[in-house]
Motif scaffolding. Structure first.
Motif, PDB file in Angstrom:
ATOM      1  N   TYR A  99      84.029  26.915 103.671  1.00  0.00           N
ATOM      2  CA  TYR A  99      83.530  28.154 104.193  1.00  0.00           C
ATOM      3  C   TYR A  99      84.383  29.654 103.620  1.00  0.00           C
ATOM      4  N   ALA A 100      85.538  28.976 102.760  1.00  0.00           N
ATOM      5  CA  ALA A 100      86.272  30.252 102.195  1.00  0.00           C
ATOM      6  C   ALA A 100      85.059  30.155 101.031  1.00  0.00           C
ATOM      7  N   VAL A 101      84.707  29.155 100.738  1.00  0.00           N
ATOM      8  CA  VAL A 101      84.167  29.535  99.275  1.00  0.00           C
ATOM      9  C   VAL A 101      82.660  29.722  99.121  1.00  0.00           C
ATOM     10  N   ALA A 102      82.282  29.278 100.286  1.00  0.00           N
ATOM     11  CA  ALA A 102      80.855  29.950 100.159  1.00  0.00           C
ATOM     12  C   ALA A 102      79.759  30.998 100.086  1.00  0.00           C
ATOM     13  N   MET A 103      80.317  32.148  99.738  1.00  0.00           N
ATOM     14  CA  MET A 103      79.872  33.219  99.328  1.00  0.00           C
ATOM     15  C   MET A 103      80.206  33.217  98.415  1.00  0.00           C
ATOM     16  N   SER A 104      81.033  32.861  98.033  1.00  0.00           N
ATOM     17  CA  SER A 104      81.263  32.835  96.077  1.00  0.00           C
ATOM     18  C   SER A 104      80.760  32.274  95.508  1.00  0.00           C
ATOM     19  N   ILE A 105      80.270  30.901  95.908  1.00  0.00           N
ATOM     20  CA  ILE A 105      79.163  30.615  94.895  1.00  0.00           C
ATOM     21  C   ILE A 105      77.858  31.294  94.773  1.00  0.00           C
ATOM     22  N   VAL A 106      77.697  31.363  96.048  1.00  0.00           N
ATOM     23  CA  VAL A 106      75.865  32.524  96.405  1.00  0.00           C
ATOM     24  C   VAL A 106      75.883  33.416  95.199  1.00  0.00           C
ATOM     25  N   ALA A 374      85.784  35.826  93.005  1.00  0.00           N
ATOM     26  CA  ALA A 374      84.208  36.451  93.256  1.00  0.00           C
ATOM     27  C   ALA A 374      85.630  34.880  94.632  1.00  0.00           C
ATOM     28  N   GLY A 375      85.752  34.011  94.444  1.00  0.00           N
ATOM     29  CA  GLY A 375      86.908  33.553  95.698  1.00  0.00           C
ATOM     30  C   GLY A 375      87.631  33.763  96.807  1.00  0.00           C
ATOM     31  N   LEU A 376      88.561  34.292  95.201  1.00  0.00           N
ATOM     32  CA  LEU A 376      89.189  35.220  96.104  1.00  0.00           C
ATOM     33  C   LEU A 376      88.446  36.211  97.317  1.00  0.00           C
ATOM     34  N   ALA A 377      87.247  36.824  96.883  1.00  0.00           N
ATOM     35  CA  ALA A 377      86.958  38.455  97.638  1.00  0.00           C
ATOM     36  C   ALA A 377      86.065  37.363  98.912  1.00  0.00           C
ATOM     37  N   SER A 378      85.701  36.147  98.774  1.00  0.00           N
ATOM     38  CA  SER A 378      85.460  34.947  99.529  1.00  0.00           C
ATOM     39  C   SER A 378      86.302  34.624 100.519  1.00  0.00           C
ATOM     40  N   GLY A 379      87.141  34.296 100.805  1.00  0.00           N
ATOM     41  CA  GLY A 379      88.370  33.908 101.368  1.00  0.00           C
ATOM     42  C   GLY A 379      88.437  34.784 102.269  1.00  0.00           C
ATOM     43  N   VAL A 380      88.794  36.179 101.834  1.00  0.00           N
ATOM     44  CA  VAL A 380      89.551  37.424 101.711  1.00  0.00           C
ATOM     45  C   VAL A 380      88.116  37.737 103.341  1.00  0.00           C
ATOM     46  N   ALA A 381      86.906  37.683 103.136  1.00  0.00           N
ATOM     47  CA  ALA A 381      85.763  37.836 103.565  1.00  0.00           C
ATOM     48  C   ALA A 381      85.999  36.852 105.001  1.00  0.00           C
ATOM     49  N   ALA A 382      86.293  36.081 104.732  1.00  0.00           N
ATOM     50  CA  ALA A 382      85.888  34.797 105.280  1.00  0.00           C
ATOM     51  C   ALA A 382      87.038  35.299 107.099  1.00  0.00           C
ATOM     52  N   THR A 383      88.753  35.554 106.282  1.00  0.00           N
ATOM     53  CA  THR A 383      89.646  35.220 106.599  1.00  0.00           C
ATOM     54  C   THR A 383      89.450  36.660 107.383  1.00  0.00           C
TER      55      THR A 383
END
Length: 456
Positions: A99-106, A374-383
């Protein structure tokens, strides 16, 4: 996979009585079937998102999917409460990694505005409708087959997701561990988030005055130590420039408020159906279907069209206003409701608004200037989403229960007292949505060239 990860938070809810009976779980430990997943999920989100940048998003996603799938199979075959709770924790860890990297992949795959809008609409649907889909699916599976299948259903989906990930997601090697592997920071962040998730879920069971609340203070101390570490580390896990991104900060605050109002509503309206309106669990599950349908329509059909014409700030303001309107209608539900007149308008508005809000808030939360973050942003957003829905559920259910108890002590009958408790919770959720509208206008600016992500 994104949908199943969100669904798995709520799919177990309706199956809990059957699980309790089959495995002879004491009432005091039953909540850990859900809590173990939440703690494993929440603790790794920030670290997993950054690992996606460092060692490759595809690698982290695939590892998470594999762990989630295997743990789902083990949970379905559980023979004891200890084994089920342990496998649910592992399932949560796998879910957190993926889940943490899903948004960064998109974000990195789709750079053209219309395509990105369609992709974010799909992700937004997973966020907005996942809880209600989980309740419906959990009700059908646990009543039609058995509770084991609320876990087994993940296995074929996980296998398909793994195969598609290998074939469709481009290989990315990341920027290397030396570019940002702060081991001390990673330990502080993971321990702080995991302990924070524990504190939130346990306070919901034991109250804010219990000794368990101390876990929240320790969590804050650890997270404070993490932030301090980032200011002194030679290679920080979270670069300081990332923390000063105003648009990203605003997006994540709105994310917390949005999930803190909409996810608890989905859980509590299902309880209202059963405890006040007198619906059976299966009837309550199907009564939620219009919320998922409305969310699917707006996130998949409406949002992509709006995304190419309006900025996130306007879409968030409009969607949150619709959500708040539905929550205010829910705050006036009678104890003997007519479904089409009283309930349907409220849940339809919440679903329709959420379908616009969730992809828009994801876009705002991913407002990085460099796609290597982007991965870091995705992890922060998931958090932030995890904090919002977990804290929202704990706070609003506690608020409703306390108000109901006070009314019962004053001599009010159980059903009207329960209904008034739900009214207070729904009204509070509407206030959170209104606050999010104000923050959208205060912190989110019109897009300009400086906020456009760098080419991949």
């Amino acid at each position: 996979m994104q949908t199943m990860i969100v669904v798995d938070v709520s799919i177990v809810t309706i199956a809990l009585p059957s699980i309790q009976s089959d495995l002879d779980i004491h009432q005091s430990r039953l909540g850990w079937v859900i809590n173990a997943y939440t703690i494993g999920f929440g603790g790794l989100l920030l670290l997993a998102g950054r690992l996606g940048d460092l060692i490759g998003r595809k690698t982290v996603f695939s590892a998470g999917v594999a762990a989630f799938t295997v743990a789902s199979a083990l949970s379905g075959s559980a023979w004891s409460q200890e084994f089920l709770i342990a496998t649910r924790f592992i399932q949560g860890v796998g879910a957190g990694l993926a889940y943490a990297v899903a948004m960064s992949i998109v974000i990195t795959l789709f750079t053209e505005p219309r395509e990105r809008g369609r992709a974010l609409g799909l992700v937004g649907f997973a966020q907005a409708a996942g809880a209600s889909v989980g309740i419906v699916l959990g009700g059908v599976l646990s009543h039609a087959i058995s509770w084991h299948w609320v876990f087994y259903v993940n296995v074929p989906i996980g296998i398909v997701a793994s195969v598609l990930a290998v074939r469709l997601i481009p290989k990315d090697s990341g920027i290397g561990l030396r570019a940002g592997l702060d081991v001390i920071g990673a330990v502080l962040a993971t321990a702080g988030l995991m302990l924070g998730a524990y504190a939130i879920v346990i306070i919901g069971d034991h109250g804010w005055n219990s000794p368990h609340a101390l876990a929240g203070l320790v969590s804050l101390a650890l997270l404070g130590g993490f932030i301090l570490r980032q200011t002194t580390a030679r290679v920080p896990l979270v670069p300081l420039g990332f923390l000063r991104n105003r648009a990203l900060a605003g997006g994540n605050i709105i994310h917390i408020l949005t999930t803190g109002s909409t996810v608890p509503f989905t859980i509590m309206i299902a309880l209202y159906f059963q405890q006040v309106a007198g619906y059976s669990p299966l009837h309550a599950a199907f009564a939620l279907m219009p919320l998922a349908i409305a969310s699917a329509f707006t996130s998949l059909a409406v949002y992509p069209r709006l995304a190419s014409r309006f900025d996130s700030r306007r879409m968030l303001a409009a969607g949150l206003t619709v959500v708040a309107s539905g929550l205010l209608l829910a705050a006036r539900l009678p104890a003997d409701p007519l479904y089409t007149i009283d309930i349907l308008p409220a849940i339809t508005l919440v679903g329709a608004g959420s379908g616009i809000v969730m992809p828009a808030v994801i876009a705002a939360s991913m407002a990085v200037r460099d796609l290597r973050e982007a991965g870091l942003a995705s992890g922060v957003a998931a958090t932030s989403g995890m904090i919002g829905d977990t804290a929202g559920i704990a706070a609003l259910t506690t608020l409703a229960a306390a108000h109901t108890a006070a009314l019962l002590n004053d001599g009010l009958q159980p059903v009207p007292a329960l209904n008034d408790g739900f009214h207070l919770a729904f009204g509070t959720a509407a206030a959170l949505a209104a606050i999010a509208v104000a923050i959208a206008f205060l912190l989110l600016r019109r897009p300009d060239a400086r906020n456009t992500p760098a080419p991949h």
